[in-house]
Motif scaffolding. Structure first.
Motif, PDB file in Angstrom:
ATOM      1  N   GLY A 175     -19.725   9.601  46.303  1.00 46.29           N
ATOM      2  CA  GLY A 175     -20.665   8.460  46.502  1.00 46.29           C
ATOM      3  C   GLY A 175     -22.130   9.225  46.478  1.00 46.29           C
ATOM      4  N   ILE A 176     -22.814   8.659  47.597  1.00 47.69           N
ATOM      5  CA  ILE A 176     -24.370   9.220  47.690  1.00 47.69           C
ATOM      6  C   ILE A 176     -24.276  10.295  48.885  1.00 47.69           C
ATOM      7  N   ASP A 177     -23.094  10.329  49.360  1.00 40.41           N
ATOM      8  CA  ASP A 177     -22.947  11.011  50.573  1.00 40.41           C
ATOM      9  C   ASP A 177     -23.695  10.284  51.925  1.00 40.41           C
ATOM     10  N   PHE A 178     -23.710   8.740  51.637  1.00 39.59           N
ATOM     11  CA  PHE A 178     -24.153   8.242  52.830  1.00 39.59           C
ATOM     12  C   PHE A 178     -23.647   8.342  54.205  1.00 39.59           C
ATOM     13  N   TYR A 179     -22.282   8.966  54.228  1.00 37.11           N
ATOM     14  CA  TYR A 179     -21.790   9.233  55.444  1.00 37.11           C
ATOM     15  C   TYR A 179     -22.538  10.186  56.240  1.00 37.11           C
ATOM     16  N   HIS A 180     -23.166  11.055  55.574  1.00 40.63           N
ATOM     17  CA  HIS A 180     -24.264  12.219  56.106  1.00 40.63           C
ATOM     18  C   HIS A 180     -25.289  11.839  56.275  1.00 40.63           C
ATOM     19  N   THR A 181     -25.789  11.139  55.161  1.00 45.67           N
ATOM     20  CA  THR A 181     -27.264  10.734  55.095  1.00 45.67           C
ATOM     21  C   THR A 181     -27.799   9.139  55.419  1.00 45.67           C
ATOM     22  N   TYR A 182     -26.757   8.751  56.306  1.00 44.35           N
ATOM     23  CA  TYR A 182     -27.320   7.197  56.363  1.00 44.35           C
ATOM     24  C   TYR A 182     -28.807   7.064  57.549  1.00 44.35           C
ATOM     25  N   LYS A 183     -28.695   7.980  58.232  1.00 42.26           N
ATOM     26  CA  LYS A 183     -30.114   7.975  59.193  1.00 42.26           C
ATOM     27  C   LYS A 183     -31.368   7.924  58.021  1.00 42.26           C
ATOM     28  N   GLU A 184     -31.163   8.809  57.405  1.00 41.75           N
ATOM     29  CA  GLU A 184     -32.541   9.260  56.524  1.00 41.75           C
ATOM     30  C   GLU A 184     -32.592   7.963  55.560  1.00 41.75           C
ATOM     31  N   ASP A 185     -31.420   7.495  54.961  1.00 39.85           N
ATOM     32  CA  ASP A 185     -31.496   6.398  54.055  1.00 39.85           C
ATOM     33  C   ASP A 185     -31.798   5.050  54.615  1.00 39.85           C
ATOM     34  N   LEU A 186     -31.214   4.833  55.845  1.00 37.69           N
ATOM     35  CA  LEU A 186     -31.803   3.599  56.775  1.00 37.69           C
ATOM     36  C   LEU A 186     -33.136   3.478  56.854  1.00 37.69           C
ATOM     37  N   LYS A 187     -33.786   4.538  57.316  1.00 35.59           N
ATOM     38  CA  LYS A 187     -35.061   4.436  57.554  1.00 35.59           C
ATOM     39  C   LYS A 187     -35.958   4.192  56.112  1.00 35.59           C
ATOM     40  N   LEU A 188     -35.548   4.841  55.048  1.00 34.11           N
ATOM     41  CA  LEU A 188     -35.976   4.666  53.483  1.00 34.11           C
ATOM     42  C   LEU A 188     -36.223   2.838  53.483  1.00 34.11           C
ATOM     43  N   LEU A 189     -34.793   2.455  53.588  1.00 34.82           N
ATOM     44  CA  LEU A 189     -34.534   1.108  53.651  1.00 34.82           C
ATOM     45  C   LEU A 189     -35.331  -0.068  54.374  1.00 34.82           C
ATOM     46  N   ALA A 190     -35.589   0.569  55.821  1.00 34.74           N
ATOM     47  CA  ALA A 190     -36.213  -0.294  56.802  1.00 34.74           C
ATOM     48  C   ALA A 190     -37.849  -0.225  56.119  1.00 34.74           C
ATOM     49  N   GLY A 191     -38.127   0.846  55.494  1.00 29.62           N
ATOM     50  CA  GLY A 191     -39.393   0.866  55.017  1.00 29.62           C
ATOM     51  C   GLY A 191     -39.883  -0.108  53.813  1.00 29.62           C
ATOM     52  N   LEU A 192     -38.784  -0.848  53.510  1.00 32.22           N
ATOM     53  CA  LEU A 192     -39.037  -1.940  52.346  1.00 32.22           C
ATOM     54  C   LEU A 192     -39.396  -3.083  53.156  1.00 32.22           C
ATOM     55  N   GLY A 193     -39.063  -3.118  54.478  1.00 30.48           N
ATOM     56  CA  GLY A 193     -39.186  -4.471  55.167  1.00 30.48           C
ATOM     57  C   GLY A 193     -37.977  -5.347  55.337  1.00 30.48           C
ATOM     58  N   LEU A 194     -37.008  -4.808  54.867  1.00 34.58           N
ATOM     59  CA  LEU A 194     -35.795  -5.495  55.056  1.00 34.58           C
ATOM     60  C   LEU A 194     -35.330  -5.810  56.423  1.00 34.58           C
ATOM     61  N   LYS A 195     -35.007  -7.062  56.566  1.00 31.27           N
ATOM     62  CA  LYS A 195     -34.727  -7.613  57.728  1.00 31.27           C
ATOM     63  C   LYS A 195     -33.249  -7.785  58.080  1.00 31.27           C
ATOM     64  N   THR A 196     -32.578  -7.329  57.159  1.00 27.07           N
ATOM     65  CA  THR A 196     -30.904  -7.359  57.048  1.00 27.07           C
ATOM     66  C   THR A 196     -30.176  -6.209  56.096  1.00 27.07           C
ATOM     67  N   PHE A 197     -29.326  -5.807  56.616  1.00 24.22           N
ATOM     68  CA  PHE A 197     -28.606  -4.774  55.642  1.00 24.22           C
ATOM     69  C   PHE A 197     -27.239  -5.027  55.693  1.00 24.22           C
ATOM     70  N   ARG A 198     -26.511  -5.242  54.481  1.00 23.43           N
ATOM     71  CA  ARG A 198     -25.056  -5.507  54.403  1.00 23.43           C
ATOM     72  C   ARG A 198     -24.386  -4.033  53.877  1.00 23.43           C
ATOM     73  N   THR A 199     -23.468  -3.884  54.392  1.00 24.49           N
ATOM     74  CA  THR A 199     -22.352  -2.650  53.865  1.00 24.49           C
ATOM     75  C   THR A 199     -21.080  -3.161  54.512  1.00 24.49           C
ATOM     76  N   SER A 200     -20.001  -2.138  54.050  1.00 20.49           N
ATOM     77  CA  SER A 200     -18.693  -2.503  54.415  1.00 20.49           C
ATOM     78  C   SER A 200     -18.128  -1.403  55.331  1.00 20.49           C
ATOM     79  N   ILE A 201     -16.839  -1.911  55.853  1.00 16.08           N
ATOM     80  CA  ILE A 201     -16.183  -0.903  56.651  1.00 16.08           C
ATOM     81  C   ILE A 201     -15.142  -0.505  55.821  1.00 16.08           C
ATOM     82  N   ASN A 202     -14.761   0.954  55.596  1.00 10.99           N
ATOM     83  CA  ASN A 202     -13.786   1.264  54.695  1.00 10.99           C
ATOM     84  C   ASN A 202     -12.580   1.369  55.606  1.00 10.99           C
ATOM     85  N   TRP A 203     -11.676   0.398  54.879  1.00  9.27           N
ATOM     86  CA  TRP A 203     -10.577   0.013  55.863  1.00  9.27           C
ATOM     87  C   TRP A 203      -9.513   1.322  56.171  1.00  9.27           C
TER      88      TRP A 203
END
Length: 478
Positions: free
Chosen positions: A77-105
Motif C-alpha cells: 500500500g502506502i504504508d498507512f499502517y505506520h504513517t497514519y499519524k502524519e497522513d491524518l494530520k495532512l488530511l485534517a489540514g484539508l478541513g475534513l469533518k469526517t474520514f472513512r476507512t475500513s477494518i481489515n477483517w
C-alpha cells in the motif's frame, strides 16, 4: 413559503475515504492473516481500459501465495499502517469533518473462523480511530471492504458457505463492542452490488470450486445480506446511537435509446443494481428479483430464519459514484451488461465523466428510499506529473467542482444528502488495477507501480482548492 434550501446544510460532513487493503500495507505484520487483497496482482501487459479484478481460481490463489517474483502492491500500500499519524494530520489540514476507512477483517480474525480475535489487530484500530478523532474528524468505518481472510475462500467457499454468516456476525459483534464509543457511523459491506467485476475480491468464491458460478454468486450475496441484517440487529439492540448504513457502487444506467425494448432492458438491469439496497433498506426480497432468478436459471436457497432476519434494516443509504453507463436490449441479453456512454468524455482508463448523472442518481435514490444519503466515494483517477516539486492538477479541480455543483442542485431538489467523501484524498493503490499511477488524491505519494519511491507526501494544487471549498461549506468553487 419558499422551502428550497439555498446550499449545503451547516453540519454537512465533508470527508475523504480510503480502504485498509489499498493503503495500510503491513500485510504480514502483528498477526494479520492472508486476505483477498494480498493476491491482487499488478500487470503491466494489460490494456489499462481493461484492468479489473476478474474471476479467480483456487489454483491462482495458491500460486499467488507461493510466488516470490510477481508484484502484489496492496501488500505494501502506502504504508498507512505506520504513517497514519502524519497522513491524518495532512488530511485534517484539508478541513475534513469526517474520514472513512475500513477494518481489515484478517487483522482481527486472521483465518476468519478463529475462536478469538487477534489482540494486536484490535489495538491498532483502537489507536487509529482515536487518532482520527484527535484530528477533529468523525470516523465512518467499513467492516468489509475486500479484505476477507483468504482461508475462508479455501476451507469454505467464501460467502457462498453459510458458515461464513456466523463468522462475520461474530466479527461484527467484536468490532461493535470494541469501538462503539469511538465510531458512530458504520457501513457493513462496501459496494455490495459488485458481484461482477469484483467477484472474488468481494465474495471470495473461486470459480473452480462451484459448478454453477452465477447461482453461487447470488447465494453468496444472499448470505452476506443476511449477515448484514443480523449485524444491524445486534448494533441496534446493544448500541442504539450507532448509525448503520449500506452501500452500492454507482447505480442505475441510462437507456441507450428511446426504443421501448432498450428502456425495458435498462429497467431490468437497474432493478438488479438496486436489488441489494431494496433488501437492506426495505427488509424483503422484491418480486423482480425472483423473476430475474427464474429467467436466468439461478438458484438461491433461503435459510429457515432468513426472511425474518432481513427485516432488520439499515439507517442510511450510501453509494460510490464514478461514472454512468448505458444499456441496450443487446447488451442486456449479453449478460446484463452496461457499456460506456460514448457521448461523454472519459479519463485515460475509460471511466466516463458525468456530473449531471450524480444529481440524477441522488434524486432517484432519495425518491426510492426516503433515507439519509451519504456519497461515500467520488473521485477521478488521472496520471499526475511532479514538476519542480509541485503537481498542477486543474483537471481534478474541474472534476470536483462540477460534481459538487450537482450535489448542491440535488439538495435544492429536496434530497437529504448528509455527507460527501472524496475517494482517495491521499494517493493509494488502485482497487481495480492494483497500480499507483492511477491517482485520485489531493496528496501525492511518491511511489510507483512497482513499489519504488521515497514515499514522500506532496500537496497538489487541488489540496488548496479543496481547503477553500470546505471552509466555505461548498460555496466557493472558483
Amino acid at each position: 413559503m419558499n422551502r428550497v434550501p439555498t446550499g449545503f446544510p451547516r453540519d454537512f460532513m465533508w470527508g475523504g475515504a480510503i480502504a485498509a487493503n489499498q493503503a495500510e500495507g503491513a500485510w504480514d505484520v502483528d498477526g494479520k492473516g492472508w486476505c483477498i487483497a494480498d493476491i491482487n496482482e499488478f500487470r503491466d501487459d494489460v490494456d489499462i481500459t481493461k484492468k479489473y479484478n476478474d474471476e479467480v481460481s483456487s489454483t491462482y490463489v495458491k500460486e499467488a501465495m507461493a510466488s516470490t517474483t510477481r508484484i502484489f502492491p496492496k501488500r505494501c500500500g502506502i504504508d498507512f499502517y505506520h504513517t497514519y499519524k502524519e497522513d491524518l494530520k495532512l488530511l485534517a489540514g484539508l478541513g475534513l469533518k469526517t474520514f472513512r476507512t475500513s477494518i481489515n477483517w484478517a487483522r482481527i480474525f486472521p483465518q476468519g473462523d478463529d475462536e478469538q480475535p487477534n489482540m494486536a489487530g484490535l489495538q491498532f484500530y483502537d489507536e487509529l480511530f482515536a487518532e482520527i478523532r484527535k484530528n477533529g474528524m468523525e470516523p465512518m468505518i467499513t467492516i468489509s471492504h475486500y479484505e476477507m481472510p483468504l482461508h475462508l475462500t479455501d476451507a469454505y467457499t467464501g460467502w457462498a458457505s453459510r458458515e461464513v454468516i456466523d463468522f462475520f456476525e461474530r466479527y461484527c459483534q467484536v468490532v461493535f463492542d470494541r469501538y462503539h464509543d469511538l465510531v458512530k457511523y458504520w457501513i457493513i459491506v462496501n459496494q455490495i452490488n459488485l458481484i461482477g467485476h469484483e467477484s472474488f475480491n468481494h465474495l471470495g468464491v473461486a470459480e473452480d470450486k462451484v459448478s454453477d458460478l452465477a447461482s453461487a454468486k447470488y447465494q453468496a450475496v444472499h448470505n452476506e445480506m443476511v449477515a448484514c441484517a443480523r449485524a444491524t440487529k445486534y448494533a441496534h439492540e446493544h448500541y442504539p446511537d450507532l448509525q448503520i448504513g449500506m452501500m452500492l457502487c454507482g447505480g442505475p444506467a441510462y437507456a441507450a435509446s428511446c426504443k421501448p425494448e432498450d428502456v425495458l432492458a435498462t429497467l431490468k438491469h437497474n432493478q438488479m443494481e438496486y436489488f441489494y439496497s431494496d433488501v437492506l433498506l426495505r427488509g424483503r426480497y422484491p418480486g423482480y428479483a425472483f423473476r430475474f432468478f427464474e429467467d436466468h436459471n439461478i438458484t438461491v436457497v433461503f435459510g429457515e430464519h432468513d426472511e425474518k432476519d432481513l427485516e432488520n434494516t439499515c439507517d442510511f443509504f450510501s453509494f460510490s459514484y464514478y461514472y454512468t453507463r448505458v444499456v441496450s436490449k443487446e447488451s442486456y441479453e449479453h449478460g446484463n451488461e452496461a457499456v460506456r456512454n460514448q457521448e461523454l468524455p472519459a479519463n485515460p482508463w475509460g471511466w466516463t465523466i458525468d456530473p449531471t448523472g450524480l444529481r440524477i442518481l441522488l434524486n432517484e435514490f432519495y425518491d426510492r428510499y426516503q433515507k439519509p444519503i451519504y456519497i461515500t466515494e467520488n473521485g477521478v483517477g488521472y496520471y499526475d506529473k511532479v514538476e519542480n516539486g509541485q503537481i498542477h492538477d486543474d483537471y481534478r479541480v474541474n472534476y470536483y467542482r462540477e460534481h459538487i455543483r450537482q450535489m448542491k442542485e440535488a439538495i435544492r431538489d429536496g434530497v437529504d444528502l448528509r455527507g460527501y467523501y472524496a475517494w482517495g484524498p491521499i494517493d493509494i493503490v488502485s482497487c481495480s488495477s492494483s497500480e499507483m499511477s492511477k491517482r485520485y488524491g489531493f496528496i501525492y505519494v511518491d511511489l510507483d507501480d512497482y513499489g519504488n519511491g521515497t514515499g514522500q507526501r506532496i500537496k497538489k494544487d487541488s489540496y488548496t482548492w479543496m481547503q477553500k471549498v470546505i471552509a466555505s461549506n461548498g460555496e466557493d468553487l472558483d
